[in-house]
Design a protein around this motif. Structure first.
Motif, PDB file in Angstrom:
ATOM      1  N   GLU A 313     -59.765  25.486 121.194  1.00 31.01           N
ATOM      2  CA  GLU A 313     -59.773  24.374 119.931  1.00 31.01           C
ATOM      3  C   GLU A 313     -59.393  24.761 118.742  1.00 31.01           C
ATOM      4  N   CYS A 314     -59.133  26.664 118.136  1.00 31.54           N
ATOM      5  CA  CYS A 314     -59.096  26.322 116.772  1.00 31.54           C
ATOM      6  C   CYS A 314     -57.296  26.178 117.135  1.00 31.54           C
ATOM      7  N   ARG A 315     -56.650  26.570 117.923  1.00 34.06           N
ATOM      8  CA  ARG A 315     -55.408  26.954 118.206  1.00 34.06           C
ATOM      9  C   ARG A 315     -54.959  25.840 118.433  1.00 34.06           C
ATOM     10  N   GLN A 316     -55.154  24.715 118.858  1.00 25.84           N
ATOM     11  CA  GLN A 316     -54.460  23.326 118.970  1.00 25.84           C
ATOM     12  C   GLN A 316     -54.636  22.810 117.409  1.00 25.84           C
ATOM     13  N   MET A 317     -55.560  23.096 117.086  1.00 21.58           N
ATOM     14  CA  MET A 317     -55.976  22.304 115.433  1.00 21.58           C
ATOM     15  C   MET A 317     -54.886  23.379 114.870  1.00 21.58           C
ATOM     16  N   ILE A 318     -54.830  24.824 114.734  1.00 18.06           N
ATOM     17  CA  ILE A 318     -53.507  25.090 114.017  1.00 18.06           C
ATOM     18  C   ILE A 318     -52.281  23.935 114.256  1.00 18.06           C
ATOM     19  N   GLN A 319     -51.992  23.988 115.904  1.00 12.06           N
ATOM     20  CA  GLN A 319     -50.311  23.598 115.938  1.00 12.06           C
ATOM     21  C   GLN A 319     -50.251  22.435 115.687  1.00 12.06           C
ATOM     22  N   ASN A 320     -51.522  21.650 115.595  1.00 16.88           N
ATOM     23  CA  ASN A 320     -51.884  20.435 115.141  1.00 16.88           C
ATOM     24  C   ASN A 320     -50.682  20.015 113.608  1.00 16.88           C
ATOM     25  N   ILE A 321     -51.686  21.210 112.749  1.00 18.83           N
ATOM     26  CA  ILE A 321     -51.478  20.897 111.057  1.00 18.83           C
ATOM     27  C   ILE A 321     -50.082  21.344 111.778  1.00 18.83           C
ATOM     28  N   ALA A 322     -49.912  22.530 111.959  1.00 19.48           N
ATOM     29  CA  ALA A 322     -47.819  22.792 111.808  1.00 19.48           C
ATOM     30  C   ALA A 322     -46.737  22.100 112.293  1.00 19.48           C
ATOM     31  N   LYS A 323     -47.387  21.495 112.843  1.00 17.71           N
ATOM     32  CA  LYS A 323     -46.083  19.861 113.749  1.00 17.71           C
ATOM     33  C   LYS A 323     -46.355  18.956 112.621  1.00 17.71           C
ATOM     34  N   GLU A 324     -47.360  18.831 111.776  1.00 17.59           N
ATOM     35  CA  GLU A 324     -47.041  17.354 111.393  1.00 17.59           C
ATOM     36  C   GLU A 324     -46.662  18.295 109.825  1.00 17.59           C
ATOM     37  N   ILE A 325     -46.916  19.461 109.193  1.00 21.24           N
ATOM     38  CA  ILE A 325     -45.648  19.950 108.235  1.00 21.24           C
ATOM     39  C   ILE A 325     -44.421  20.079 108.968  1.00 21.24           C
ATOM     40  N   ASP A 326     -44.297  20.452 109.494  1.00 16.69           N
ATOM     41  CA  ASP A 326     -42.537  20.132 110.054  1.00 16.69           C
ATOM     42  C   ASP A 326     -42.842  20.573 112.001  1.00 16.69           C
ATOM     43  N   ASP A 327     -42.253  19.930 112.439  1.00 17.19           N
ATOM     44  CA  ASP A 327     -42.493  20.108 113.649  1.00 17.19           C
ATOM     45  C   ASP A 327     -41.634  21.134 114.409  1.00 17.19           C
ATOM     46  N   ALA A 328     -40.552  21.456 113.565  1.00 15.73           N
ATOM     47  CA  ALA A 328     -40.121  22.909 114.204  1.00 15.73           C
ATOM     48  C   ALA A 328     -40.530  23.959 113.793  1.00 15.73           C
ATOM     49  N   LEU A 329     -42.109  24.419 113.389  1.00 18.48           N
ATOM     50  CA  LEU A 329     -43.292  25.178 113.485  1.00 18.48           C
ATOM     51  C   LEU A 329     -43.672  25.363 114.430  1.00 18.48           C
ATOM     52  N   SER A 330     -43.958  26.779 115.363  1.00 16.51           N
ATOM     53  CA  SER A 330     -44.839  27.266 116.046  1.00 16.51           C
ATOM     54  C   SER A 330     -45.801  28.558 115.448  1.00 16.51           C
ATOM     55  N   VAL A 331     -46.561  28.293 116.128  1.00 20.57           N
ATOM     56  CA  VAL A 331     -47.639  29.693 116.428  1.00 20.57           C
ATOM     57  C   VAL A 331     -47.788  29.775 117.983  1.00 20.57           C
ATOM     58  N   HIS A 332     -48.221  31.202 117.505  1.00 15.54           N
ATOM     59  CA  HIS A 332     -48.724  32.398 118.953  1.00 15.54           C
ATOM     60  C   HIS A 332     -49.703  33.646 118.442  1.00 15.54           C
ATOM     61  N   ASP A 333     -49.935  34.941 118.875  1.00 16.28           N
ATOM     62  CA  ASP A 333     -50.458  35.244 118.986  1.00 16.28           C
ATOM     63  C   ASP A 333     -51.635  34.869 117.922  1.00 16.28           C
ATOM     64  N   PHE A 334     -52.674  33.831 118.624  1.00 14.64           N
ATOM     65  CA  PHE A 334     -53.524  33.259 118.248  1.00 14.64           C
ATOM     66  C   PHE A 334     -54.756  34.479 118.664  1.00 14.64           C
ATOM     67  N   ARG A 335     -55.455  34.434 117.530  1.00 14.92           N
ATOM     68  CA  ARG A 335     -56.658  34.277 117.812  1.00 14.92           C
ATOM     69  C   ARG A 335     -57.619  34.213 116.691  1.00 14.92           C
ATOM     70  N   ALA A 336     -59.388  34.037 117.447  1.00  8.23           N
ATOM     71  CA  ALA A 336     -59.864  33.179 116.287  1.00  8.23           C
ATOM     72  C   ALA A 336     -61.711  33.900 117.021  1.00  8.23           C
ATOM     73  N   PHE A 337     -62.638  34.409 115.435  1.00  7.12           N
ATOM     74  CA  PHE A 337     -63.595  34.613 115.841  1.00  7.12           C
ATOM     75  C   PHE A 337     -64.549  35.141 114.640  1.00  7.12           C
ATOM     76  N   THR A 338     -65.831  34.679 114.457  1.00  6.56           N
ATOM     77  CA  THR A 338     -66.802  34.384 113.225  1.00  6.56           C
ATOM     78  C   THR A 338     -66.315  35.669 113.092  1.00  6.56           C
TER      79      THR A 338
END
Length: 386
Positions: A313-338
């Motif tokens: 869920e967090c990765r999808q959220m960050i990917q959506n934000i990145a695309k809104e900033i610049d469509d060419a940005l991409s995210v990888h090696d993603f980790r999410a933890f409390t």
């Protein structure tokens, strides 16, 4: 005819990745060039002296310089074929690029000399005597140089040789120079205007531009330029077909000469699988890439949990934000933890070279948008260039 000559004079001509075979291709090409250029040089010098044509004489000396370039080429191929040693652990393949640079310098020197002689001829014009013998020699020269240009271009593309491609351009420069000489010679039948000098100036400018182009291309190879996109797609296809790979990023390829590439890449893998099985699969993938593409590649494993709901869920959220900033940005090696009362997001973001937004502004924009979310987020971002 090229294929016929190669089959009879290049041993094991089909083994294009073999440094020894590349060396034989280069020596064969150079010997053909030496033979043709000596023939043309002697012919043009004799006719140029008899007809009083500065452009024919200059063209003859140009062929002589081409002979010297052929000897330099032979030396370049022999040095490039040397195996790796203690002082050069990545081999000597880049000697091909340095040899191309030498050829380019020779081309520029010839162009400057022709420019000087042409201006002298323009200031102090002399009558150009038309000769049918000179006409025949010039036409033969044009035909020979066209064949040499096509011959080296075909071989250069076959073995991916910057030297042969530079030699091919040099031959086509000679075609232009000799064609200008032909125009001046025929034009002397109708006018006393110094066409010979004018054509010499135009051709010298053409030669200088061509020499600069070879220098730029060779320097780009020495400095390092992006790997061929088609090769990247083939590599991505091999990685994508692997059962162990969930995605690839941070691909870096270094070229140490034709057929000698080394690189590294990061591949996301399922953290729940057995580490020994993953390691064996990665080793097999590295061997497959080398066998198919001749790239010595080292693959780093990035463990991810594709089934973790928070990460997904967090990765999808960050990917959506990145695309809104610049469509060419991409995210990888993603980790999410409390992390205490916060959710910590650790990831890499790929930024294309033509992106105008600064890294600190991208992070600030992401953090500002996350601040409006219900959950408290902390981001740790590593920015990569494509």
């Amino acid at each position: 005819m090229t294929d016929f000559l190669v089959k009879h004079f290049v041993k094991n001509y089909e083994q294009l990745d073999n440094p020894s075979v590349r060396e034989h291709y280069g020596i064969f090409s150079s010997l053909v060039g030496i033979f043709c250029n000596i023939f043309l040089c002697v012919s043009k010098l004799l006719i140029g002296i008899l007809s009083g044509s500065i452009s024919i004489i200059s063209d003859g000396f140009n062929n002589l310089s081409d002979c010297a370039s052929c000897f330099v080429t032979i030396l370049g191929y022999k040095m490039a074929a040397k195996p790796a040693d203690k002082d050069h652990p990545f081999g000597h393949g880049r000697m091909e690029y340095l040899t191309s640079l030498v050829i380019a310098v020779v081309i520029i020197v010839v162009g400057l000399e022709l420019l000087k002689n042409s201006f002298d001829k323009l200031i102090h014009p002399t009558a150009l005597e038309f000769s049918y013998v000179a006409l025949v020699v010039i036409i033969i020269s044009i035909l020979v140089k066209i064949w040499m240009g096509l011959f080296n271009k075909k071989l250069g593309r076959r073995i991916n040789s910057s030297i042969m491609l530079a030699t091919s351009k040099d031959s086509m420069n000679d075609v232009a120079a000799t064609s200008a000489t032909l125009i001046a010679l025929v034009g002397s039948l109708w006018t006393d205007f110094p066409l010979d000098a004018i054509m010499g100036i135009l051709v010298s400018a053409f030669i200088l531009i061509s020499g600069y182009g070879i220098v730029k291309e060779t320097v780009d190879l020495l400095l390092g330029r992006p790997i061929d996109e088609a090769l990247v797609k083939r590599l991505e296809a091999i990685v994508g077909a692997s059962d162990v790979s969930l995605g690839m990023h941070d691909l870096v390829i270094h070229s140490y000469g034709p057929g000698n590439m080394m690189g590294s890449a990061h591949i996301e893998v399922d953290c729940r699988k057995n580490i020994m099985d993953i390691h064996e699969a990665i080793d097999e993938l590295e061997r497959e890439i080398y066998n198919a593409l001749k790239i010595n590649i080292t693959i780093h494993m990035d463990p991810v949990d594709p089934e973790d709901e928070l990460t997904r869920e967090c990765r999808q959220m960050i990917q959506n934000i990145a695309k809104e900033i610049d469509d060419a940005l991409s995210v990888h090696d993603f980790r999410a933890f409390t992390c205490g009362d916060n959710i910590k997001l650790v990831f890499d973001m790929l930024i294309p070279f033509d992106c105008k937004i600064k890294e600190e502004n991208i992070k600030r924009e992401i953090d500002d948008r996350l601040a409006h979310k219900e959950e408290p987020y902390i981001t740790v971002i590593t920015f990569d260039k494509g």
